[in-house]
Write a protein that holds these residues in place. Structure first.
Motif, PDB file in Angstrom:
ATOM      1  N   MET A 295      -8.505   7.211   3.469  1.00  0.00           N
ATOM      2  CA  MET A 295      -7.237   6.330   3.862  1.00  0.00           C
ATOM      3  C   MET A 295      -5.910   6.968   3.789  1.00  0.00           C
ATOM      4  O   MET A 295      -5.215   7.083   4.521  1.00  0.00           O
ATOM      5  CB  MET A 295      -7.276   5.268   3.448  1.00  0.00           C
ATOM      6  CG  MET A 295      -5.958   3.975   4.109  1.00  0.00           C
ATOM      7  SD  MET A 295      -6.330   3.947   5.547  1.00  0.00           S
ATOM      8  CE  MET A 295      -8.116   2.787   5.740  1.00  0.00           C
ATOM      9  N   GLU A 296      -5.889   7.464   2.405  1.00  0.00           N
ATOM     10  CA  GLU A 296      -3.962   8.284   2.153  1.00  0.00           C
ATOM     11  C   GLU A 296      -3.752   9.565   3.389  1.00  0.00           C
ATOM     12  O   GLU A 296      -3.011   9.531   3.930  1.00  0.00           O
ATOM     13  CB  GLU A 296      -4.400   9.407   0.987  1.00  0.00           C
ATOM     14  CG  GLU A 296      -3.276   9.884   0.371  1.00  0.00           C
ATOM     15  CD  GLU A 296      -2.688  10.552  -0.206  1.00  0.00           C
ATOM     16  OE1 GLU A 296      -2.636  11.393  -0.435  1.00  0.00           O
ATOM     17  OE2 GLU A 296      -2.610   9.240  -1.405  1.00  0.00           O
TER      18      GLU A 296
ATOM     19  N   TYR B   5      -0.127   5.613   3.701  1.00  0.00           N
ATOM     20  CA  TYR B   5      -0.703   5.004   2.844  1.00  0.00           C
ATOM     21  C   TYR B   5      -0.866   5.689   1.370  1.00  0.00           C
ATOM     22  O   TYR B   5      -1.443   6.728   1.264  1.00  0.00           O
ATOM     23  CB  TYR B   5      -2.071   4.251   2.704  1.00  0.00           C
ATOM     24  CG  TYR B   5      -1.617   3.045   4.685  1.00  0.00           C
ATOM     25  CD1 TYR B   5      -0.114   2.316   3.969  1.00  0.00           C
ATOM     26  CD2 TYR B   5      -2.785   2.506   5.286  1.00  0.00           C
ATOM     27  CE1 TYR B   5      -0.078   1.368   5.078  1.00  0.00           C
ATOM     28  CE2 TYR B   5      -1.622   2.445   5.855  1.00  0.00           C
ATOM     29  CZ  TYR B   5      -0.416   1.664   5.953  1.00  0.00           C
ATOM     30  OH  TYR B   5      -0.916  -0.063   7.102  1.00  0.00           O
TER      31      TYR B   5
ATOM     32  N   GLY C 139      -0.472   0.953  -3.650  1.00  0.00           N
ATOM     33  CA  GLY C 139      -1.244   1.555  -2.871  1.00  0.00           C
ATOM     34  C   GLY C 139      -2.416   0.157  -3.499  1.00  0.00           C
ATOM     35  O   GLY C 139      -3.559   0.468  -4.218  1.00  0.00           O
TER      36      GLY C 139
ATOM     37  N   MET D  24       0.907  -0.824   0.114  1.00  0.00           N
ATOM     38  CA  MET D  24       0.022  -0.171   0.117  1.00  0.00           C
ATOM     39  C   MET D  24       0.963   1.258   0.200  1.00  0.00           C
ATOM     40  O   MET D  24       0.575   2.571  -0.760  1.00  0.00           O
ATOM     41  CB  MET D  24      -0.334   0.030   0.992  1.00  0.00           C
ATOM     42  CG  MET D  24      -1.427  -0.804   1.475  1.00  0.00           C
ATOM     43  SD  MET D  24      -3.558  -0.863   0.041  1.00  0.00           S
ATOM     44  CE  MET D  24      -2.435  -2.318  -1.075  1.00  0.00           C
TER      45      MET D  24
ATOM     46  N   THR E   8     -12.635   4.462   1.786  1.00  0.00           N
ATOM     47  CA  THR E   8     -10.647   4.070   1.958  1.00  0.00           C
ATOM     48  C   THR E   8     -10.155   2.886   1.539  1.00  0.00           C
ATOM     49  O   THR E   8      -9.196   3.076   1.076  1.00  0.00           O
ATOM     50  CB  THR E   8     -11.495   4.041   3.610  1.00  0.00           C
ATOM     51  OG1 THR E   8     -12.584   3.012   3.063  1.00  0.00           O
ATOM     52  CG2 THR E   8     -11.624   5.178   4.749  1.00  0.00           C
ATOM     53  N   ILE E   9     -10.747   1.923   1.528  1.00  0.00           N
ATOM     54  CA  ILE E   9     -10.656   0.373   0.540  1.00  0.00           C
ATOM     55  C   ILE E   9     -12.055   0.630  -0.206  1.00  0.00           C
ATOM     56  O   ILE E   9     -13.074   0.481  -0.470  1.00  0.00           O
ATOM     57  CB  ILE E   9     -10.457  -0.466   1.393  1.00  0.00           C
ATOM     58  CG1 ILE E   9      -9.485  -0.441   2.329  1.00  0.00           C
ATOM     59  CG2 ILE E   9     -10.200  -1.330   0.500  1.00  0.00           C
ATOM     60  CD1 ILE E   9      -8.360  -0.109   2.614  1.00  0.00           C
TER      61      ILE E   9
ATOM     62  N   ILE F 162      -5.943   1.513  -2.329  1.00  0.00           N
ATOM     63  CA  ILE F 162      -6.003   2.243  -1.337  1.00  0.00           C
ATOM     64  C   ILE F 162      -6.814   3.497  -1.544  1.00  0.00           C
ATOM     65  O   ILE F 162      -6.377   3.920  -3.600  1.00  0.00           O
ATOM     66  CB  ILE F 162      -4.945   3.040  -0.936  1.00  0.00           C
ATOM     67  CG1 ILE F 162      -4.573   2.092   0.278  1.00  0.00           C
ATOM     68  CG2 ILE F 162      -5.222   4.389  -0.385  1.00  0.00           C
ATOM     69  CD1 ILE F 162      -5.192   1.727   1.429  1.00  0.00           C
TER      70      ILE F 162
END
Length: 360
Positions: free
Chosen positions: A255-256, A263, A56, A52, A216-217, A251
């Motif tokens: 989330m980053e 990530y 990523g 990630m 996020t994912i 990602i």
């Protein structure tokens, strides 16, 4: 044992994978079944952390569904497109620019790709709405089960591994993703329709510009038609190879931001498939995970890793959006707002004070 009888869905034999020698991205393959034990999570945490941070993106295998269940999923995923009339589709569309939501149908030709060429992508998204087209009614229990599997059997293990990679308590990210699988996550079925030669020329064969995802994912269920490309760390576009019954995980922006840039929300795009797969309709099945709506997208500064490595913010904490603000803002503007050209590759827009880049 009483066997469950499933409603019939028209079967779609998958097209054969491409035989062309493409420039494939060398993405890590993670056996998520190992995440069921503490020892396994310790083993996987470094692998997922590195994947990630570097790409990523990664593949997930041994996720708990069989190839037969996978095939059934893609048969169901075609129902909202092939078994629903155009009139009924209009009834289940919504004003995306007003609502900031993709619930129900996003029709074809809604986004502009390049040089005035509209997209040829149709999708149907669950579960913000309570009502669905008649043809989908018999399949709702299976679609709910699919959402739950993604949320609890795939997303939660990944979130625990990402927390371990930041030396945070395992449940850190799980705790900000609602336990209801129909809450902040969205199931989306998509269909990409072939385009004319004229449109391919005007867009340089790009079907969806290079971008990063909102949430996020993202969980993408791999399918045989090659069209997805990622920008690898050396700045080159490389193809994502199909692996039977594998998941492609990436990602997103949220989330980053939550990980203080540790990530990577990787740039990816969709292009015209290789010559031996052109002419097919390309289907997609996704689970887009989002943090809870009220979560402010600021870094977990208590992470020992971030304290050692440093934090890269896209916006100062006091101005950072919540998950809901970020999702609604990007959804309202994507593909319909005027972009400012930065150079021959990058176009930009500003959403909530944050610069969003598009790559062509």
């Amino acid at each position: 044992m009483v066997e469950t009888a499933f409603p019939d869905a028209p079967h779609r034999p998958p097209p054969p994978p491409t035989t062309e020698d493409l420039d494939w991205a060398d993405l890590p393959i993670v056996d998520i079944s190992k995440a069921s034990t503490a020892e396994g999570r310790t083993e996987l945490a470094a692998q997922v952390r590195d994947a990630m941070r570097t790409f990523g993106f990664m593949y997930i295998v041994n996720h708990g569904l069989t190839q037969a269940q996978n095939a059934r999923l893609f048969d169901i995923a075609d129902v909202p497109f092939s078994q629903v009339s155009e009139e009924e589709k209009r009834q289940f569309s919504n004003e995306i620019k007003n609502t900031g939501s993709y619930r129900g149908y996003k029709p074809r030709r809604f986004w502009t790709i390049d040089n005035g060429v509209p997209d040829q992508i149709e999708h149907y998204q669950f579960f913000e709405q309570k009502h669905h087209p008649q043809a989908l009614q018999p399949f709702l229990p299976e679609i709910y089960a699919f959402a739950e599997h993604n949320h609890f059997k795939v997303l939660h293990p990944i979130l625990r591994l990402l927390a371990l990679g930041l030396e945070l308590p395992e449940q850190t990210f799980v705790n900000i993703h609602d336990v209801d699988a129909t809450g902040p996550g969205f199931v989306r079925f998509m269909k990409y329709y072939p385009r004319s030669e004229e449109d391919e020329a005007k867009t340089k064969n790009v079907w969806l510009k290079g971008h990063t995802d909102i949430g996020t994912i993202t969980i993408l269920w791999s399918q045989p038609i090659s069209a997805l490309q990622i920008m690898t760390p050396d700045g080159q576009w490389r193809w994502v190879r199909h692996i039977d019954n594998a998941l492609v995980i990436n990602i997103g922006d949220a989330m980053e931001m939550l990980s203080g840039g540790y990530y990577k929300a990787t740039i990816h795009r969709v292009v015209q498939p290789p010559a031996d797969q052109q002419g097919y309709e390309r289907h997609g099945a996704f689970y887009f995970a989002m943090a809870n709506d009220d979560v402010k997208l600021v870094p977990f500064v208590e992470s020992p890793v971030l304290q050692r490595e440093g934090i890269k913010r896209r916006i100062e904490d006091e101005n950072a959006p919540t998950m809901a603000e970020w999702r609604v803002g990007l959804t309202r503007s994507y593909g319909v707002s005027e972009l400012k050209r930065k150079d021959v590759v990058i176009e930009e827009q500003v959403v909530g004070g944050i610069v969003v880049k598009h790559y062509n």
